[in-house]
Write an enzyme that holds these catalytic residues in place. Sequence first.
Site, PDB file in Angstrom:
ATOM      1  N   LYS A 152     -16.885 -19.419  -2.498  1.00  0.00           N
ATOM      2  CA  LYS A 152     -16.712 -18.194  -1.718  1.00  0.00           C
ATOM      3  C   LYS A 152     -15.233 -17.911  -1.511  1.00  0.00           C
ATOM      4  O   LYS A 152     -14.379 -18.748  -1.778  1.00  0.00           O
ATOM      5  CB  LYS A 152     -17.445 -18.300  -0.377  1.00  0.00           C
ATOM      6  CG  LYS A 152     -17.008 -19.411   0.560  1.00  0.00           C
ATOM      7  CD  LYS A 152     -18.040 -19.595   1.681  1.00  0.00           C
ATOM      8  CE  LYS A 152     -17.704 -20.743   2.606  1.00  0.00           C
ATOM      9  NZ  LYS A 152     -16.571 -20.480   3.496  1.00  0.00           N
TER      10      LYS A 152
ATOM     11  N   TYR B  39      15.303 -11.753  10.508  1.00  0.00           N
ATOM     12  CA  TYR B  39      14.856 -10.850  11.566  1.00  0.00           C
ATOM     13  C   TYR B  39      14.991 -11.504  12.945  1.00  0.00           C
ATOM     14  O   TYR B  39      14.652 -12.672  13.127  1.00  0.00           O
ATOM     15  CB  TYR B  39      13.396 -10.460  11.350  1.00  0.00           C
ATOM     16  CG  TYR B  39      13.220  -9.451  10.254  1.00  0.00           C
ATOM     17  CD1 TYR B  39      13.787  -8.180  10.354  1.00  0.00           C
ATOM     18  CD2 TYR B  39      12.507  -9.767   9.108  1.00  0.00           C
ATOM     19  CE1 TYR B  39      13.627  -7.246   9.331  1.00  0.00           C
ATOM     20  CE2 TYR B  39      12.341  -8.834   8.086  1.00  0.00           C
ATOM     21  CZ  TYR B  39      12.908  -7.572   8.208  1.00  0.00           C
ATOM     22  OH  TYR B  39      12.751  -6.653   7.199  1.00  0.00           O
TER      23      TYR B  39
END
Lengths: 369, 369
Positions: free
Chosen positions: A41, A261
């Site tokens: 999955k 940042y």
Amino acid sequence: MTGAGEDFEAARLTVRLGAIVANYRTYCRMTGPCAVAAVVKADAYGMGAAAVAPALAGAGCDTFFVARLAEGVALRGILPQARIIVLDGAQADAVPALLTHRLIPALNSLSDIAAWSAAANAARTTLDAVIHVDTGMNRLGLAADELAILSGQSAARLSGLNIVLVMSHLACGDEASPMNAQQLSRFKQALAMLPPAPASLAASHGAFLGMEYHFDLVRPGVALYGANPQNTAQNLMQPVAILTGKVLQIRGIDTGDSVGYAATFRAKRPTMLATVALGYADGIPRTLSNTGAAAIAGGRAPIVGRVSMDLITLDVTGIDVAPGDEAELLGDTVSLSEVAAAAGTNEYEILTRLRRMPRVYEGRAGQTT
Amino acid sequence: MTGAGEDFEAARLTVRLGAIVANYRTYCRMTGPCAVAAVVKADAYGMGAAAVAPALAGAGCDTFFVARLAEGVALRGILPQARIIVLDGAQADAVPALLTHRLIPALNSLSDIAAWSAAANAARTTLDAVIHVDTGMNRLGLAADELAILSGQSAARLSGLNIVLVMSHLACGDEASPMNAQQLSRFKQALAMLPPAPASLAASHGAFLGMEYHFDLVRPGVALYGANPQNTAQNLMQPVAILTGKVLQIRGIDTGDSVGYAATFRAKRPTMLATVALGYADGIPRTLSNTGAAAIAGGRAPIVGRVSMDLITLDVTGIDVAPGDEAELLGDTVSLSEVAAAAGTNEYEILTRLRRMPRVYEGRAGQTT
């Protein structure tokens, strides 16, 4: 995106299909004569089901678990003969596609059972089915009251169905929790209430809890992709995912200069920085800001400053690094478990985030996608 | 994966192209007569560049920024005429593909400049180029010492190059930091050291710092996709990403029952649970475990227990919910900024994780991918 292997790619995920097969075989050896299915999955936990599933099929795996119906439809196109089990169930609107693509639903509720039995009877045929009983996850699967109803009326409610598996799922299979024995006990009670059928309880971690957890089929997922299924022991699995990015630029900064940042890193000494073409859009968790590390040019370089969308910045002071060098953010040196711990999450989430990456498949010819 | 729009899909990302265009136009109005480029790196911040970029081009956008060379190559196939700027630069091994696909590199170093100028001279042509100067990020772009060298030798070093833009990037554009004015000042100094060319400093947040940050071109990214570019004011952007998953199962649990992996939630009262087909492989951060919330059936339902790979479990006690109902995990009710705050990260990381999702594009005909 361009295909894999273009020499201008700045970042790359290498998936070792041979390691996935080796990890699968480790489960076969350990749990034999029990059958071993593979959970593929979430696009084989981010590794790419279109390449992973055929490699596992080539190693003898004939049963595959997916979560979504759409994943099952895609996998059927790749493996025409395999047994494919869809964990999301058989809600009424899913039934036509389940039938068309010969997928086996994990029936999670009386309503799922009713929809699938009605489909069998309408087609005057017998349909394979998996019954999923809940033993404590409280997520998917028949609740105790539903199981009691089914038990009393199984001939009628299971009309037209061939039960190929009764399954449940452990909530705490990765730790030494009393809940494991409790779920084992509930699972045995559930089996006794249902018509005889093969049974499955254990996934990657559960298979290491002992033979009494194996039943007829174990279904490893994350361990196939390199995660350690025994938190307190050496990892028996081989690393599968190797994530590398090229150095785009090297620069020296002075004491007191900031990086990235919000200027969250300030150099305490003259520092050499390498900016690498990998960021959180590539699956490097932002929580690795000022915490994670990379292997580069024979050294180990901490991530400094914030992880940004497409870039990270490494402190490579004292390491002989040049633009174009590759930094390993995940692989043989920087292990999956190390990255997960540094990022404050589990190995599964790290793997399933590796989705943008151009990728190269090693170990099987003709399966580069 | 199957195409978008299949009715059996259990989870879906709806991307409002009309909202992206509206957000782009908000920047055009606010910054005019300045030009407005669009940042579409990281597959348009997870929204799908193949659909997003043509919608923006239709609204008049003619300049697009990507991070990776491979992203630029893919975008060139979609927008044959647009100006496409590759932020990763022009390392020597990138030059052939940059030329073939008519991409404009952001030249981040003297080495990038040398490689691109050599390519122009070898082809006896003039090549467009962007010069990226670093003014404090210390990530990519010319350092001060490199800028000084370039300034003194610009005719020789920029031989064959047509500088279409000089750019830099703010480290703290999303806050009222003294670093903004410092970077602005450094950027002006850099412009004075280089041959005259159009200039760009501001991205989504920087454009709101005032007209002196606009120069000739602003380049919004995350705000186009619905993030709030003004942390302390009402969001002027329209929501773009709507993430929904279907309820697969409803169950009642008793006081004291646990939910999910590691049994991290225990019911304090009889509780109705809805299990929804969305998990961290779909981009729901695992940090939302026992923290986030969904909008469902007119109510608001907290996430209880751990987020798992493909599933989340909601407490829907007192809300009239049935299997098949859709839960909104991100959208008009559960805002992007709310999700980012609850998950302990920023809006960018939330958006760029939405990669597995089957998706539907609203607002432009013929662009469903």
